[in-house]
Design an enzyme around this catalytic site. Structure first.
Site, short mmCIF file in Angstrom:
data_model
loop_
_atom_site.label_atom_id
_atom_site.label_comp_id
_atom_site.label_asym_id
_atom_site.label_seq_id
_atom_site.Cartn_x
_atom_site.Cartn_y
_atom_site.Cartn_z
N SER A 13 0.77 -1.25 0.05
CA SER A 13 -0.14 -0.14 -0.11
C SER A 13 0.62 1.20 0.12
CB SER A 13 -0.94 0.25 1.22
OG SER A 13 -0.22 0.01 2.48
N ALA A 50 8.60 9.99 1.29
CA ALA A 50 9.09 10.69 0.15
C ALA A 50 9.26 12.12 0.34
CB ALA A 50 8.72 10.35 -1.30
N GLN A 51 10.08 12.85 0.12
CA GLN A 51 10.20 14.32 0.40
C GLN A 51 10.45 15.01 -0.81
OE1 GLN A 51 14.03 14.93 3.03
NE2 GLN A 51 12.98 13.98 4.76
N GLY A 53 10.03 15.15 -4.37
CA GLY A 53 9.04 15.26 -4.90
C GLY A 53 8.98 14.05 -6.42
N GLU A 120 16.68 19.04 -8.66
CA GLU A 120 17.37 18.04 -7.81
C GLU A 120 18.58 17.63 -8.56
OE1 GLU A 120 14.51 15.79 -4.56
OE2 GLU A 120 14.17 15.18 -6.64
N ASP A 217 10.77 -8.40 0.30
CA ASP A 217 9.69 -9.42 0.45
C ASP A 217 9.19 -9.91 -1.13
OD1 ASP A 217 9.74 -8.90 2.88
OD2 ASP A 217 7.56 -8.76 3.31
N HIS A 346 19.25 3.57 -0.06
CA HIS A 346 17.87 4.33 0.07
C HIS A 346 17.03 3.70 -1.10
CE1 HIS A 346 15.70 8.09 -0.43
NE2 HIS A 346 16.00 8.00 -1.65
N ARG A 381 19.60 5.50 -10.34
CA ARG A 381 18.22 6.36 -10.51
C ARG A 381 18.32 7.80 -10.64
NH1 ARG A 381 13.94 8.11 -6.91
NH2 ARG A 381 15.24 7.50 -5.28
N LEU A 387 8.69 7.97 -7.83
CA LEU A 387 7.26 8.03 -7.61
C LEU A 387 6.63 8.09 -9.14
CD1 LEU A 387 7.10 10.77 -4.64
CD2 LEU A 387 6.48 8.02 -4.73
P1 FAD Z 1 6.60 1.46 -1.05
O1 FAD Z 1 5.95 2.58 -0.92
O2 FAD Z 1 7.74 0.95 -0.03
O3 FAD Z 1 5.27 0.19 -0.45
C1 FAD Z 1 5.44 -1.07 -0.40
C2 FAD Z 1 4.33 -1.40 0.55
O4 FAD Z 1 4.45 -3.02 0.42
C3 FAD Z 1 4.31 -1.14 1.91
O5 FAD Z 1 2.81 -0.78 2.18
C4 FAD Z 1 4.75 -2.41 2.47
O6 FAD Z 1 4.31 -2.61 3.91
C5 FAD Z 1 3.99 -3.51 1.68
N1 FAD Z 1 4.67 -4.75 1.68
C6 FAD Z 1 5.90 -5.43 1.54
N2 FAD Z 1 5.94 -6.61 1.64
C7 FAD Z 1 4.81 -6.90 1.70
C8 FAD Z 1 4.47 -8.16 1.87
N3 FAD Z 1 5.05 -9.42 1.84
N4 FAD Z 1 2.98 -8.56 2.14
C9 FAD Z 1 2.20 -7.43 2.24
N5 FAD Z 1 2.64 -6.19 2.14
C10 FAD Z 1 3.78 -5.87 1.84
N6 FAD Z 1 11.17 9.05 -4.78
C11 FAD Z 1 10.73 9.96 -5.55
O7 FAD Z 1 10.61 9.59 -6.60
N7 FAD Z 1 10.79 11.40 -4.85
C12 FAD Z 1 11.27 11.46 -3.78
O8 FAD Z 1 11.04 12.61 -3.27
C13 FAD Z 1 11.58 10.24 -2.89
N8 FAD Z 1 11.95 10.53 -1.72
C14 FAD Z 1 12.19 9.46 -0.64
C15 FAD Z 1 12.61 9.63 0.44
C16 FAD Z 1 12.78 8.51 1.41
C17 FAD Z 1 12.88 8.60 2.75
C18 FAD Z 1 12.65 7.32 0.78
C19 FAD Z 1 12.79 6.08 1.77
C20 FAD Z 1 12.35 6.97 -0.65
C21 FAD Z 1 12.13 8.04 -1.30
N9 FAD Z 1 11.82 7.95 -2.83
C22 FAD Z 1 11.60 9.19 -3.42
C23 FAD Z 1 11.77 6.58 -3.24
C24 FAD Z 1 10.28 6.39 -3.27
O9 FAD Z 1 9.73 6.75 -2.34
C25 FAD Z 1 10.03 4.91 -3.33
O10 FAD Z 1 10.72 4.31 -4.24
C26 FAD Z 1 8.61 4.58 -3.81
O11 FAD Z 1 7.81 5.40 -3.12
C27 FAD Z 1 8.39 2.97 -3.57
O12 FAD Z 1 6.96 2.89 -3.74
P2 FAD Z 1 6.22 1.76 -3.96
O13 FAD Z 1 4.84 1.72 -3.86
O14 FAD Z 1 6.95 0.76 -4.83
O15 FAD Z 1 6.87 0.77 -2.29
C1 SIN Z 2 15.05 13.26 -1.85
O1 SIN Z 2 14.26 14.03 -1.64
O2 SIN Z 2 16.57 13.50 -1.76
C2 SIN Z 2 14.76 11.95 -2.31
C3 SIN Z 2 14.48 12.08 -3.72
C4 SIN Z 2 14.49 10.70 -4.43
O3 SIN Z 2 14.86 9.68 -3.87
O4 SIN Z 2 14.30 10.65 -5.58
#
Ligand code: FAD
Ligand code: SIN
Length: 539
Positions: A13, A50-51, A53, A120, A217, A346, A381, A387
């Site tokens: 989610s 995510a911060q 954007g 960025e 996972d 990260h 990346r 995002l």
């Molecule tokens: P996630 O958002 O990690 O969601 C994964 C979900 O799967 C979670 O809900 C988790 O609980 C669930 N899950 C995992 N395993 C299981 C399982 N076995 N069974 C059930 N549920 C499970 N990217 C950008 O583009 N811009 C940004 O500004 C940016 N800033 C960031 C800042 C931080 C601090 C971090 C950590 C990352 C940032 N990133 C950013 C990267 C970006 O946030 C992530 O790559 C992206 O949000 C991943 O989204 P997702 O939906 O694929 O996974």
């Molecule tokens: C950040 O805000 O520096 C993270 C951005 C990203 O991971 O894409």
């Protein structure tokens, strides 16, 4: 064992899972509905934190073009990004950003009512949209959760962890087994479309910007189902995580702070980035990370510093409210004091090999978001492309599934029944100290499979992890969530090491002190479960 049937099951989610659920509900009439399962509370994910954007190449942002965004992405990707995939994702960014706005995401605007684009590292244009200053993820997730909760086609199961994919002998995925943490029971869910949106692997490392749920996972599930896994050796270490010694999940100091003018300095206040790249603080992320790592080594210091006080105070505080508040909680006034920063794991560029619409090498199994490897990110990346990839791939998945027969799966064969049996059979109650075991694994990965690698360390890590796997006497089925996570971390870590050993070059985020140059003809690395069919393409 309790069982149920859904037209589509989405695992996770974060941005990818929530947006996919909404698009599917909007686009397709699904007789058996959509099940969204998530292993902790709804929305707890990398996305939420995510911060900086999300990239949007928008028609109203005059001067920006998809060509320029594609060039930036390919450059950062160090020769491994797929140009067609990149172009496609860039071109559709305008559509998905507008779609997010329709779902209630209120991107920051200037007083004239125009989007407040930021910059960025390694972007040639201000094209990054943000919300709440530096709370982009939190705000996007909040809007999507609200819509998901209102949608009667979507059933939400929290505290439920996918632990096994049910793939039949024809290599078709027919559903999954989940572990419900509240009832302590396993359940079967049949479906003809299983979507992995499980995020990344940050928790494999001692220091990470990622929350606790990122234990790889989806990699374990897909690998054990026989799916092709790709490019996992490319782990992105963010250069600037808040380096406070007590803190292992490290709070991020967004790259956008450097985008707005902050400078990296050493213990004596000297700037050092000009030694490493002509774009200095805005060089590609892997280069800034290695520069900080090197300066930490030269200065024998556990961190370097980010001086944000040179940004005008009211702008600094209004643009970065979350960061300034977090630093303040820790006794740092960012308008006056340089912030202690150090690199932390990260993002995972590799993952389950997938097309832009989520299709994997296994029929009925889809992967979107960080768990997937579409070829967009190559070896490194570009900031804020993640995002964007989450929402574009979710959007394309919904489109693809609208042309797919989503009737409940009929053919449940012997291989599936055998898997189910495994989860019906009681197992011994060995009392593993999982927090300690997880910590050992994280230390091994940080020290031997970290920012700079070499064959000796990687081989040592392999031996140590083999020992860990041998001592953890579980045949897939485990007792609780902690054990399952450790099982998955062992799988993902082992794959990262194998692929890192085989990539005998330095490229993007994969830096080897024993092979310091890129190998010109390098291609994607692949691995699948059946060792006889193992594909290791790196020369
Ligand atoms: P996630 O958002 O990690 O969601 C994964 C979900 O799967 C979670 O809900 C988790 O609980 C669930 N899950 C995992 N395993 C299981 C399982 N076995 N069974 C059930 N549920 C499970 N990217 C950008 O583009 N811009 C940004 O500004 C940016 N800033 C960031 C800042 C931080 C601090 C971090 C950590 C990352 C940032 N990133 C950013 C990267 C970006 O946030 C992530 O790559 C992206 O949000 C991943 O989204 P997702 O939906 O694929 O996974
Ligand atoms: C950040 O805000 O520096 C993270 C951005 C990203 O991971 O894409």
């Amino acid at each position: 064992m309790k069982h149920s049937e859904y037209s589509v099951v989405i695992i996770g989610s974060g941005a990818a899972g929530l947006y996919a659920a909404l698009k599917l509900s909007q686009e397709i009439s699904l007789p058996d509905g959509i099940l969204l399962i998530t292993k902790s509370t709804l929305g707890e994910s990398n996305s939420k934190y995510a911060q900086g954007g999300i990239v949007g190449v928008l028609h109203q942002n005059l001067g920006d073009t998809t060509e320029a965004h594609v060039i930036d992405t390919l450059k950062a990707g160090a020769g491994l990004s797929d140009k067609c995939v990149t172009k496609y994702i860039s071109e559709i960014s305008d559509t998905v950003i507008n779609d997010l706005i329709n779902f209630g995401v209120n991107f920051d605007k200037n007083p004239k009512g125009e989007f407040n684009f930021t910059l960025e590292a390694a972007h040639s244009f201000r094209r990054i949209l943000h919300v709440g200053g530096d709370a982009t993820g939190r705000e996007i997730i909040k809007s999507l959760i609200k819509k998901v909760q209102e949608d009667s086609n979507i059933t939400i199961l929290e505290n439920s962890m996918a632990v096994e994919l049910l793939v039949n002998s024809d290599s078709v995925c027919k559903g999954l087994i989940l572990y419900n943490e509240l009832t302590n029971e396993h359940e079967i869910v049949y479906t003809s479309a299983t979507v992995l949106a499980t995020g990344g692997v940050g928790q494999l490392y001692k220091y990470t910007t990622n929350p606790d749920c990122t234990t790889g996972d989806g990699i374990d599930l897909a690998y054990n189902a026989g799916a092709v896994i790709q490019d996992l050796e490319f782990i992105q270490f963010h250069p600037t995580a808040l380096a406070l010694s007590s803190n292992k999940n490290r709070f991020l100091i967004s790259e956008a702070v450097r985008g707005e003018g902050a400078k990296l300095v050493d213990n004596t206040g000297n700037e050092f980035m000009s030694k490493y790249h002509d774009r200095r603080e805005l060089a590609p992320r892997d280069i800034v990370t290695r520069a900080i790592y090197n300066e930490m080594r030269l200065n024998k210091s556990p961190n370097m510093f980010l001086n944000a006080s040179i940004i005008e105070t009211s702008k600094l505080l209004s643009r970065f409210p979350t960061i300034s508040c977090k630093c303040k909680e820790n006794g740092i006034d960012i308008t006056k004091t340089p912030i202690p920063v150090a690199p932390a794991a990260h993002y995972s560029m590799g993952g389950v090999k997938a097309e832009v619409n989520g299709k994997t090498s296994i029929k009925g199994l889809y992967a979107i978001g960080e768990v997937a490897s579409t070829g967009l990110h190559g070896a490194n990346r570009l900031a804020s492309n993640s995002l964007l990839e989450c929402v574009v791939c979710a959007y394309e998945l919904a489109d693809h599934l609208s042309f797919t027969n989503l009737l409940p799966p009929k053919k449940i064969d012997k291989s599936i029944l055998e898997k189910i049996d495994l989860y019906n059979t009681p197992i011994n109650e060995i009392d593993y100290n999982i927090p300690n075991l997880k910590q050992d694994l994280k230390n091994i990965m940080w020290e031997k499979v970290g920012i700079i690698r070499n064959e000796k360390d990687l081989l040592e890590a392999k031996v140590l992890l083999k020992e860990c796997s041998k001592n953890f006497k579980r045949n897939r089925r485990c007792l609780n969530r902690e054990e399952y996570e450790y099982r998955n971390m062992l799988t993902a870590a082992t794959l990262i090491i194998d692929l890192a050993l085989n990539r005998k070059e330095s490229r993007g985020a994969h830096s080897r002190s024993d092979y310091i140059k890129p190998y010109e003809e390098a291609i994607h690395s692949n691995i699948i479960k059946d060792n006889s069919k193992e594909l290791l393409n790196v020369k």
